[in-house]
Design a protein around this motif. Structure first.
Motif, mmCIF file in Angstrom:
data_model
loop_
_atom_site.group_PDB
_atom_site.id
_atom_site.type_symbol
_atom_site.label_atom_id
_atom_site.label_comp_id
_atom_site.label_asym_id
_atom_site.label_seq_id
_atom_site.Cartn_x
_atom_site.Cartn_y
_atom_site.Cartn_z
ATOM 1 N N TRP A 20 0.806 -1.225 0.000
ATOM 2 C CA TRP A 20 0.000 0.000 0.000
ATOM 3 C C TRP A 20 0.836 1.270 0.000
ATOM 4 C CZ3 TRP A 20 -4.539 1.740 -1.245
ATOM 5 C CH2 TRP A 20 -4.933 2.988 -0.793
ATOM 6 N N GLY A 23 -0.581 5.097 -0.638
ATOM 7 C CA GLY A 23 -1.637 5.167 -1.632
ATOM 8 C C GLY A 23 -1.142 5.594 -3.004
ATOM 9 N N ARG A 52 -8.032 2.077 -3.621
ATOM 10 C CA ARG A 52 -7.301 3.345 -3.755
ATOM 11 C C ARG A 52 -8.287 4.464 -4.103
ATOM 12 N NH1 ARG A 52 -1.847 3.067 -4.158
ATOM 13 N NH2 ARG A 52 -0.972 0.997 -4.420
#
Length: 124
Positions: A20, A23, A52
């Motif tokens: 992740w 983002g 996202r």
């Protein structure tokens, strides 16, 4: 009316090599992913689902040559319940109805015994 196909973004289109992070969409496309989507869009109404920011994903896909439609929620554009348009790629943060879901972390369900066994095998 075309059949609808859902494709997950991370790990299926975007390589997602670092997880992740913050983002940010940091990787290039997985080899063959963009060509496959273009080919599928000739037959299916394709949408991309993601956790996202859908706008960032739509922009990344537009930068790679796709005509994208952002699934937004607002007074003039309520979120869609279905996607059945050929030629444009919907990007959404939801899983809409589809004939199939292409996802790197899916377990195919046929019955609960099989699903629990497959889950245990996948997480060991």
């Amino acid at each position: 009316m075309p059949k609808t196909l859902a494709i997950d973004f991370d790990g299926v289109i975007h390589a997602y090599s670092k997880g992740w992070q913050d983002g940010t969409i940091y990787d290039p496309p997985l080899p063959g992913s963009l060509e496959a989507i273009r080919s599928l869009m000739e037959t299916y109404a394709v949408f991309i689902h993601t956790t996202r920011d859908a706008g960032a994903v739509a922009g990344w896909l537009a930068d790679h040559g796709f005509d994208t439609v952002l699934d937004v929620d607002g007074p003039t554009h309520p979120k869609r319940q279905f996607w059945n348009d050929l030629g444009a790629l919907l990007v959404t943060d939801r899983k809409l109805p589809a004939v199939a879901y292409i996802d790197d972390r899916g377990i195919r369900f046929t019955n609960w015994d099989q699903a629990l066994t497959d889950l245990q095998d996948a997480t060991q």
